[in-house]
Design a protein around this motif. Structure first.
Motif, mmCIF file in Angstrom:
data_model
loop_
_atom_site.group_PDB
_atom_site.id
_atom_site.type_symbol
_atom_site.label_atom_id
_atom_site.label_comp_id
_atom_site.label_asym_id
_atom_site.label_seq_id
_atom_site.Cartn_x
_atom_site.Cartn_y
_atom_site.Cartn_z
ATOM 1 N N GLN A 1 0.829 -1.198 0.000
ATOM 2 C CA GLN A 1 0.000 0.000 0.000
ATOM 3 C C GLN A 1 0.868 1.253 0.000
ATOM 4 O O GLN A 1 1.884 1.314 0.692
ATOM 5 C CB GLN A 1 -0.915 0.015 1.225
ATOM 6 N N PRO A 2 0.474 2.288 -0.775
ATOM 7 C CA PRO A 2 1.297 3.497 -0.862
ATOM 8 C C PRO A 2 1.117 4.454 0.308
ATOM 9 O O PRO A 2 1.481 5.621 0.206
ATOM 10 C CB PRO A 2 0.814 4.136 -2.171
ATOM 11 N N LYS A 3 0.552 3.968 1.411
ATOM 12 C CA LYS A 3 0.394 4.862 2.561
ATOM 13 C C LYS A 3 1.739 5.298 3.107
ATOM 14 O O LYS A 3 1.906 6.434 3.541
ATOM 15 C CB LYS A 3 -0.423 4.170 3.660
ATOM 16 N N LYS A 4 2.695 4.393 3.094
ATOM 17 C CA LYS A 4 4.024 4.757 3.591
ATOM 18 C C LYS A 4 4.726 5.707 2.646
ATOM 19 O O LYS A 4 5.621 6.443 3.073
ATOM 20 C CB LYS A 4 4.862 3.490 3.793
ATOM 21 N N ARG A 5 4.333 5.711 1.360
ATOM 22 C CA ARG A 5 4.920 6.684 0.444
ATOM 23 C C ARG A 5 4.514 8.103 0.835
ATOM 24 O O ARG A 5 5.264 9.067 0.613
ATOM 25 C CB ARG A 5 4.457 6.369 -0.979
ATOM 26 N N ALA A 6 3.344 8.223 1.441
ATOM 27 C CA ALA A 6 2.892 9.542 1.873
ATOM 28 C C ALA A 6 3.725 10.080 3.029
ATOM 29 O O ALA A 6 3.697 11.284 3.284
ATOM 30 C CB ALA A 6 1.418 9.468 2.280
ATOM 31 N N GLU A 7 4.454 9.204 3.708
ATOM 32 C CA GLU A 7 5.305 9.681 4.803
ATOM 33 C C GLU A 7 6.459 10.531 4.290
ATOM 34 O O GLU A 7 7.007 11.337 5.043
ATOM 35 C CB GLU A 7 5.857 8.485 5.592
ATOM 36 N N THR A 8 6.827 10.373 3.037
ATOM 37 C CA THR A 8 7.934 11.153 2.472
ATOM 38 C C THR A 8 7.436 12.382 1.704
ATOM 39 O O THR A 8 8.213 13.016 1.017
ATOM 40 C CB THR A 8 8.769 10.270 1.537
ATOM 41 N N LEU A 9 6.138 12.678 1.835
ATOM 42 C CA LEU A 9 5.578 13.911 1.284
ATOM 43 C C LEU A 9 5.345 14.865 2.445
ATOM 44 O O LEU A 9 4.604 14.545 3.381
ATOM 45 C CB LEU A 9 4.274 13.648 0.532
ATOM 46 N N MET A 10 5.952 16.040 2.380
ATOM 47 C CA MET A 10 5.931 16.972 3.504
ATOM 48 C C MET A 10 4.993 18.135 3.221
ATOM 49 O O MET A 10 4.864 18.585 2.074
ATOM 50 C CB MET A 10 7.339 17.514 3.778
ATOM 51 N N PHE A 11 4.359 18.604 4.289
ATOM 52 C CA PHE A 11 3.576 19.824 4.275
ATOM 53 C C PHE A 11 4.138 20.760 5.337
ATOM 54 O O PHE A 11 4.615 20.316 6.388
ATOM 55 C CB PHE A 11 2.096 19.553 4.569
ATOM 56 N N SER A 12 4.074 22.032 5.062
ATOM 57 C CA SER A 12 4.521 23.001 6.063
ATOM 58 C C SER A 12 3.604 22.939 7.284
ATOM 59 O O SER A 12 2.406 22.670 7.176
ATOM 60 C CB SER A 12 4.523 24.405 5.476
ATOM 61 N N GLN A 13 4.193 23.187 8.447
ATOM 62 C CA GLN A 13 3.417 23.098 9.671
ATOM 63 C C GLN A 13 2.417 24.237 9.803
ATOM 64 O O GLN A 13 1.440 24.114 10.551
ATOM 65 C CB GLN A 13 4.356 23.086 10.879
ATOM 66 N N ASP A 14 2.646 25.329 9.104
ATOM 67 C CA ASP A 14 1.745 26.470 9.177
ATOM 68 C C ASP A 14 1.454 26.977 7.771
ATOM 69 O O ASP A 14 2.260 26.794 6.845
ATOM 70 C CB ASP A 14 2.359 27.604 10.005
ATOM 71 N N ALA A 15 0.320 27.617 7.639
ATOM 72 C CA ALA A 15 -0.027 28.358 6.431
ATOM 73 C C ALA A 15 0.143 29.849 6.713
ATOM 74 O O ALA A 15 0.072 30.277 7.872
ATOM 75 C CB ALA A 15 -1.459 28.046 6.001
ATOM 76 N N VAL A 16 0.370 30.620 5.676
ATOM 77 C CA VAL A 16 0.624 32.049 5.834
ATOM 78 C C VAL A 16 -0.332 32.822 4.932
ATOM 79 O O VAL A 16 -0.850 32.301 3.936
ATOM 80 C CB VAL A 16 2.089 32.402 5.489
#
Length: 507
Positions: free
Chosen positions: A175-190
């Motif tokens: 399952q590609p769920k673990k692939r999502a672990e290497t996709l990053m989002f910023s902790q905050d929006a501006v």
């Protein structure tokens, strides 16, 4: 820090937006329940299903895949263990019914399964058959037809169980769920200005060198609201435009990208200001989808931003730098922001405070009136004009002969290869001649020159001809009666209509 200030200016201050740091200026809010966690897990539990639980058994394979790993391993072990024990018991029962257990060491006796004289030996025979080990010590003889039938059933059942359980484990591991672990989002929006427009922005990045094929991003605003009819909608979902119309939502995620949502009258944040942001309660859910390049499976990564994770007047710190032969991404500054000058009011307030544009001044276009309209207007404006002093018979004759005069003037102008125009496009001098007759003055006779226009190969509209023929300033209106254009070799009175010549003779 000094290098960053030299690059972005002294007014910009780098702010570390890690969750461990605290902002002394921002008030501490009570942590509320999130709809989607930062790691993408949805905080929704389904209860009181009643008789709907049978639907999970109808799709047993998907149910097993959705289970957690500990339950999958437990089901895997129990299924094989129970199947082995059941099949081994069936071989032991056959041996018990045939009496093979009592003749275990008798060489003259032909059993159903050789060298099976108790339950452990029957269990070992089943394992050797199922795993196709085949030690050669235990085997089925031709004197046992019921054993042959059980052997066929064991082979079919074993293949089905292997395909089901091993396939379930393989799907769960791939399952590609673990692939999502290497996709990053910023902790905050501006929220800050970009290209002169107030925008909501956040950052996404890919830690792996393998690309996300056909990556697409979507945003949902989760906010409770009440309709004008009084209906309360808890956790209402509203779409945030992140470039769907322009194709900006299709990402080439090789390096970190900043996703931008323009705040305009169509945005749900149209009336959001810095002050109202402290009192709002909403959650922005970000969904990133794409195809994993190595496996070809669809991967989805999710995160969310609550109102206290939206920073007003901030901008993300650049993370890209040019090295010798390649670009380097510094992920240590991935979540860092710095303050920028940003208006504290909303876009709605800005549009209300901005001065209204002055109405467009339409260019003045002179109207081309017909001869009747001009004469009616001028007669009303000049009640004491010469036309009012004429006898009633002459006024009647001048009005009846006006059309003949116009035809003659147009005929003369066309004979000299001039451009033709309607009587409404003629100069005002000519239009007034039919309605303001007076004594004939030879010096004030107008010539055909007033009707002439420069010859051009292309035809011109009558409106353009009128504008060119009119003088820049209104000319004095002659008071003598209309007459035909001057022609050499004759008097102008000879060209008048017969009735008009008679009236002039009577006077």
């Amino acid at each position: 820090m000094a290098a960053l200030r030299r690059k972005f200016g002294e007014d910009y201050q780098v702010v570390n937006t890690n969750r461990g740091s605290t902002f002394p200026s921002a008030p501490v809010k009570k942590k509320r329940q999130r709809f989607v966690d930062k790691n993408g897990r949805c905080n929704v539990q389904h209860g009181n299903l009643g008789g709907e639980t049978s639907r999970y058994l109808s799709d047993l394979f998907t149910t097993l895949v959705d289970l957690k790993w500990r339950w999958n391993l437990l089901i895997f072990i129990l299924t094989y263990t129970i199947a082995w024990l059941v099949m081994a018991s069936m071989w032991w029962i056959i041996a018990y019914i045939r009496g093979d257990l009592n003749h275990g060491h008798d060489a003259s006796y032909t059993p159903c399964v050789a060298n099976v004289y108790n339950f452990p030996s029957a269990f070992l025979f089943f394992i050797e058959t199922e795993a196709t080990i085949g030690y050669g010590y235990r085997y089925i003889t031709e004197k046992c037809p019921e054993g042959i039938i059980l052997f066929l059933f064991q082979s079919l059942l074993g293949s089905i169980v292997d395909a089901f359980l091993i396939g379930c484990m393989f799907i769960k591991m791939s399952q590609p769920k673990k692939r999502a672990e290497t996709l990053m989002f910023s902790q905050d929006a501006v929220i800050s200005q970009r290209d002169g427009k107030l925008c909501l922005m956040f950052r996404v990045g890919n830690l792996r060198n393998s690309h996300m094929v056909s990556a697409q991003i979507r945003c949902k605003l989760i906010k409770s609201r009440q309709t004008p009819e009084g209906e309360f909608l808890p956790l209402d979902q509203c779409e945030l435009d992140v470039g769907f119309g322009t194709g900006a939502d299709q990402l080439f995620l090789v390096s970190p990208l900043t996703i931008c949502h323009e705040i305009n009258p169509k945005s749900p944040f149209f009336d959001l200001s810095q002050r109202s942001l402290m009192n709002e309660q909403f959650e922005i859910v970000v969904i990133l989808e794409g195809i994993v390049e190595t496996t070809g499976m669809t991967c989805q990564a999710r995160t969310s931003y609550t109102e206290d994770e939206v920073l007003w007047g901030h901008r993300f710190l650049p993370v890209m730098s040019l090295e010798e032969g390649f670009f380097r991404v510094d992920y240590s500054q991935f979540h860092s922001t710095f303050e920028v000058p940003t208006p504290p009011y909303s876009v709605k307030e800005y549009e209300e405070k901005s001065p209204l544009p002055s109405p467009l001044v339409t260019p003045h276009r002179e109207r081309v009136f017909s001869m009747d309209c001009l004469e009616a207007g001028e007669d009303g404006a000049h009640p004491g004009s010469a036309s009012c002093k004429l006898p009633s018979k002459l006024q009647k004759m001048s009005s009846s002969g006006r059309e003949d005069l116009q035809r003659k003037v147009l005929r003369l102008s066309s004979q000299q290869s001039e451009k033709a125009s309607s009587t409404g496009d003629l100069p005002l001098k000519l239009q007034r001649l039919g309605s303001s007759p007076g004594q004939v003055d030879g010096e004030a006779r107008f010539h055909l020159k007033s009707l002439k226009v420069g010859f051009q190969p292309m035809a011109m509209s009558t409106g353009d001809l009128h504008q060119r023929s009119l003088p820049p300033t209104p000319a004095a209106i002659p008071t003598h009666p209309p007459g035909p254009p001057h022609t050499p070799g004759g008097r102008p009175e000879d060209n008048l209509p017969p009735k008009l010549r008679k009236m002039n003779a009577d006077r």
